[in-house]
Design a protein around this motif. Structure first.
Motif, PDB file in Angstrom:
ATOM      1  N   ARG A  35      43.690  -2.747 -12.540  1.00 57.37           N
ATOM      2  CA  ARG A  35      44.577  -3.921 -12.567  1.00 57.37           C
ATOM      3  C   ARG A  35      44.639  -4.601 -11.208  1.00 57.37           C
ATOM      4  O   ARG A  35      44.612  -5.818 -11.112  1.00 57.37           O
ATOM      5  CB  ARG A  35      45.982  -3.512 -13.006  1.00 57.37           C
ATOM      6  N   GLN A  36      44.727  -3.798 -10.154  1.00 57.00           N
ATOM      7  CA  GLN A  36      44.843  -4.369  -8.800  1.00 57.00           C
ATOM      8  C   GLN A  36      43.630  -5.197  -8.410  1.00 57.00           C
ATOM      9  O   GLN A  36      43.762  -6.180  -7.691  1.00 57.00           O
ATOM     10  CB  GLN A  36      45.031  -3.255  -7.767  1.00 57.00           C
ATOM     11  N   VAL A  37      42.447  -4.777  -8.844  1.00 54.61           N
ATOM     12  CA  VAL A  37      41.230  -5.481  -8.425  1.00 54.61           C
ATOM     13  C   VAL A  37      40.617  -6.343  -9.534  1.00 54.61           C
ATOM     14  O   VAL A  37      39.547  -6.910  -9.354  1.00 54.61           O
ATOM     15  CB  VAL A  37      40.171  -4.504  -7.855  1.00 54.61           C
ATOM     16  N   GLY A  38      41.313  -6.418 -10.670  1.00 55.78           N
ATOM     17  CA  GLY A  38      40.843  -7.293 -11.748  1.00 55.78           C
ATOM     18  C   GLY A  38      39.581  -6.824 -12.447  1.00 55.78           C
ATOM     19  O   GLY A  38      38.738  -7.638 -12.821  1.00 55.78           O
ATOM     20  N   ARG A  39      39.447  -5.525 -12.623  1.00 55.96           N
ATOM     21  CA  ARG A  39      38.291  -4.940 -13.309  1.00 55.96           C
ATOM     22  C   ARG A  39      38.762  -4.109 -14.486  1.00 55.96           C
ATOM     23  O   ARG A  39      39.943  -3.799 -14.616  1.00 55.96           O
ATOM     24  CB  ARG A  39      37.479  -4.048 -12.361  1.00 55.96           C
ATOM     25  N   SER A  43      34.680  -0.001 -16.152  1.00 60.26           N
ATOM     26  CA  SER A  43      33.883  -0.415 -14.998  1.00 60.26           C
ATOM     27  C   SER A  43      34.202   0.451 -13.781  1.00 60.26           C
ATOM     28  O   SER A  43      33.295   0.904 -13.069  1.00 60.26           O
ATOM     29  CB  SER A  43      34.143  -1.883 -14.685  1.00 60.26           C
ATOM     30  N   LEU A  44      35.499   0.704 -13.546  1.00 61.19           N
ATOM     31  CA  LEU A  44      35.870   1.542 -12.398  1.00 61.19           C
ATOM     32  C   LEU A  44      35.400   2.972 -12.555  1.00 61.19           C
ATOM     33  O   LEU A  44      34.996   3.603 -11.577  1.00 61.19           O
ATOM     34  CB  LEU A  44      37.372   1.502 -12.160  1.00 61.19           C
ATOM     35  N   ARG A  45      35.427   3.478 -13.767  1.00 61.93           N
ATOM     36  CA  ARG A  45      34.929   4.845 -13.986  1.00 61.93           C
ATOM     37  C   ARG A  45      33.445   4.929 -13.642  1.00 61.93           C
ATOM     38  O   ARG A  45      32.996   5.891 -13.025  1.00 61.93           O
ATOM     39  CB  ARG A  45      35.181   5.277 -15.424  1.00 61.93           C
ATOM     40  N   ILE A  46      32.687   3.922 -14.041  1.00 64.54           N
ATOM     41  CA  ILE A  46      31.250   3.903 -13.745  1.00 64.54           C
ATOM     42  C   ILE A  46      31.017   3.774 -12.241  1.00 64.54           C
ATOM     43  O   ILE A  46      30.131   4.411 -11.685  1.00 64.54           O
ATOM     44  CB  ILE A  46      30.555   2.777 -14.537  1.00 64.54           C
ATOM     45  N   ILE A  47      31.827   2.968 -11.572  1.00 67.05           N
ATOM     46  CA  ILE A  47      31.722   2.832 -10.114  1.00 67.05           C
ATOM     47  C   ILE A  47      32.012   4.169  -9.451  1.00 67.05           C
ATOM     48  O   ILE A  47      31.283   4.600  -8.549  1.00 67.05           O
ATOM     49  CB  ILE A  47      32.669   1.730  -9.590  1.00 67.05           C
ATOM     50  N   GLU A  48      33.061   4.858  -9.896  1.00 70.82           N
ATOM     51  CA  GLU A  48      33.413   6.149  -9.300  1.00 70.82           C
ATOM     52  C   GLU A  48      32.334   7.202  -9.537  1.00 70.82           C
ATOM     53  O   GLU A  48      32.201   8.129  -8.756  1.00 70.82           O
ATOM     54  CB  GLU A  48      34.757   6.642  -9.832  1.00 70.82           C
ATOM     55  N   LEU A  49      31.565   7.049 -10.593  1.00 70.10           N
ATOM     56  CA  LEU A  49      30.449   7.963 -10.848  1.00 70.10           C
ATOM     57  C   LEU A  49      29.205   7.590 -10.045  1.00 70.10           C
ATOM     58  O   LEU A  49      28.209   8.300 -10.062  1.00 70.10           O
ATOM     59  CB  LEU A  49      30.104   7.982 -12.347  1.00 70.10           C
ATOM     60  N   PRO A  55      28.904  -5.595  -5.697  1.00 67.95           N
ATOM     61  CA  PRO A  55      28.793  -6.489  -4.549  1.00 67.95           C
ATOM     62  C   PRO A  55      29.699  -6.024  -3.407  1.00 67.95           C
ATOM     63  O   PRO A  55      30.708  -5.334  -3.622  1.00 67.95           O
ATOM     64  CB  PRO A  55      29.235  -7.847  -5.087  1.00 67.95           C
ATOM     65  N   LEU A  56      29.341  -6.402  -2.211  1.00 70.29           N
ATOM     66  CA  LEU A  56      30.070  -5.995  -1.022  1.00 70.29           C
ATOM     67  C   LEU A  56      31.530  -6.418  -1.068  1.00 70.29           C
ATOM     68  O   LEU A  56      32.412  -5.657  -0.675  1.00 70.29           O
ATOM     69  CB  LEU A  56      29.392  -6.559   0.233  1.00 70.29           C
ATOM     70  N   HIS A  57      31.817  -7.606  -1.585  1.00 66.14           N
ATOM     71  CA  HIS A  57      33.215  -8.051  -1.637  1.00 66.14           C
ATOM     72  C   HIS A  57      34.056  -7.157  -2.549  1.00 66.14           C
ATOM     73  O   HIS A  57      35.217  -6.910  -2.266  1.00 66.14           O
ATOM     74  CB  HIS A  57      33.326  -9.527  -2.048  1.00 66.14           C
ATOM     75  N   LEU A  58      33.464  -6.633  -3.622  1.00 66.05           N
ATOM     76  CA  LEU A  58      34.200  -5.718  -4.498  1.00 66.05           C
ATOM     77  C   LEU A  58      34.422  -4.377  -3.795  1.00 66.05           C
ATOM     78  O   LEU A  58      35.497  -3.799  -3.892  1.00 66.05           O
ATOM     79  CB  LEU A  58      33.480  -5.515  -5.827  1.00 66.05           C
ATOM     80  N   ALA A  64      40.249  -1.571   0.262  1.00 65.99           N
ATOM     81  CA  ALA A  64      41.572  -2.031   0.694  1.00 65.99           C
ATOM     82  C   ALA A  64      42.662  -1.559  -0.269  1.00 65.99           C
ATOM     83  O   ALA A  64      43.738  -1.147   0.164  1.00 65.99           O
ATOM     84  CB  ALA A  64      41.588  -3.552   0.810  1.00 65.99           C
ATOM     85  N   ALA A  65      42.376  -1.583  -1.553  1.00 72.30           N
ATOM     86  CA  ALA A  65      43.374  -1.198  -2.559  1.00 72.30           C
ATOM     87  C   ALA A  65      43.760   0.276  -2.462  1.00 72.30           C
ATOM     88  O   ALA A  65      44.884   0.641  -2.783  1.00 72.30           O
ATOM     89  CB  ALA A  65      42.850  -1.508  -3.958  1.00 72.30           C
ATOM     90  N   VAL A  66      42.828   1.107  -2.002  1.00 74.82           N
ATOM     91  CA  VAL A  66      43.128   2.541  -1.896  1.00 74.82           C
ATOM     92  C   VAL A  66      43.363   2.977  -0.453  1.00 74.82           C
ATOM     93  O   VAL A  66      43.560   4.155  -0.176  1.00 74.82           O
ATOM     94  CB  VAL A  66      42.020   3.415  -2.545  1.00 74.82           C
ATOM     95  N   GLY A  67      43.325   2.009   0.474  1.00 82.78           N
ATOM     96  CA  GLY A  67      43.572   2.323   1.879  1.00 82.78           C
ATOM     97  C   GLY A  67      42.451   3.096   2.534  1.00 82.78           C
ATOM     98  O   GLY A  67      42.681   3.899   3.433  1.00 82.78           O
ATOM     99  N   ALA A  68      41.219   2.869   2.085  1.00 73.85           N
ATOM    100  CA  ALA A  68      40.060   3.582   2.629  1.00 73.85           C
ATOM    101  C   ALA A  68      39.339   2.730   3.667  1.00 73.85           C
ATOM    102  O   ALA A  68      39.441   1.506   3.669  1.00 73.85           O
ATOM    103  CB  ALA A  68      39.094   3.945   1.509  1.00 73.85           C
ATOM    104  N   ASP A  69      38.590   3.401   4.525  1.00 72.89           N
ATOM    105  CA  ASP A  69      37.813   2.738   5.568  1.00 72.89           C
ATOM    106  C   ASP A  69      36.430   2.428   5.035  1.00 72.89           C
ATOM    107  O   ASP A  69      35.615   3.332   4.839  1.00 72.89           O
ATOM    108  CB  ASP A  69      37.725   3.639   6.800  1.00 72.89           C
ATOM    109  N   LEU A  70      36.135   1.165   4.808  1.00 72.20           N
ATOM    110  CA  LEU A  70      34.835   0.757   4.308  1.00 72.20           C
ATOM    111  C   LEU A  70      33.734   0.994   5.345  1.00 72.20           C
ATOM    112  O   LEU A  70      32.563   1.095   5.007  1.00 72.20           O
ATOM    113  CB  LEU A  70      34.865  -0.725   3.911  1.00 72.20           C
ATOM    114  N   ASN A  71      34.101   1.121   6.600  1.00 70.37           N
ATOM    115  CA  ASN A  71      33.114   1.308   7.665  1.00 70.37           C
ATOM    116  C   ASN A  71      32.709   2.759   7.874  1.00 70.37           C
ATOM    117  O   ASN A  71      31.936   3.053   8.768  1.00 70.37           O
ATOM    118  CB  ASN A  71      33.655   0.747   8.986  1.00 70.37           C
ATOM    119  N   ALA A  72      33.221   3.663   7.048  1.00 68.61           N
ATOM    120  CA  ALA A  72      32.833   5.077   7.184  1.00 68.61           C
ATOM    121  C   ALA A  72      31.326   5.203   6.976  1.00 68.61           C
ATOM    122  O   ALA A  72      30.740   4.468   6.189  1.00 68.61           O
ATOM    123  CB  ALA A  72      33.581   5.913   6.161  1.00 68.61           C
ATOM    124  N   PRO A  73      30.694   6.116   7.679  1.00 67.64           N
ATOM    125  CA  PRO A  73      29.235   6.260   7.565  1.00 67.64           C
ATOM    126  C   PRO A  73      28.791   6.532   6.132  1.00 67.64           C
ATOM    127  O   PRO A  73      29.428   7.270   5.403  1.00 67.64           O
ATOM    128  CB  PRO A  73      28.929   7.466   8.451  1.00 67.64           C
TER     129      PRO A  73
END
Length: 84
Positions: A35-39, A43-49, A55-58, A64-73
């Protein structure tokens, strides 16, 4: 499968694993994050798998929605070389 394809699969797999871990740490359900990201939930289950290229913007919205660092290696064995 090429070396680049294998690396990309590893990147999406790790992103999905980290996304799920961060979502659970934040106490969100898949439906709440969807709901937060409009998906959709599916779709989110497949992404998590790690089975969906996103896309990079998603990726940035999800992080951002989960408070994670996108720049992690991410697991790229060899750096990509930029060509002109």
């Amino acid at each position: 499968m090429t070396h680049v394809s294998a690396n990309l699969e590893a990147v999406y797999d790790l992103f999905g694993h980290r996304l799920r871990a961060a979502r659970l740490r934040k106490g969100l359900t898949v439906a709440e994050l969807a709901r937060q990201v409009g998906r959709t939930v599916s779709s989110l289950r497949i992404i998590e798998l790690g089975q969906q290229r996103i896309p990079l913007h998603l990726a940035a919205e999800l992080a951002a929605a989960v408070g994670a660092d996108l720049n992690a290696p991410m697991p790229i064995a060899r750096p990509f070389r930029r060509t002109r």
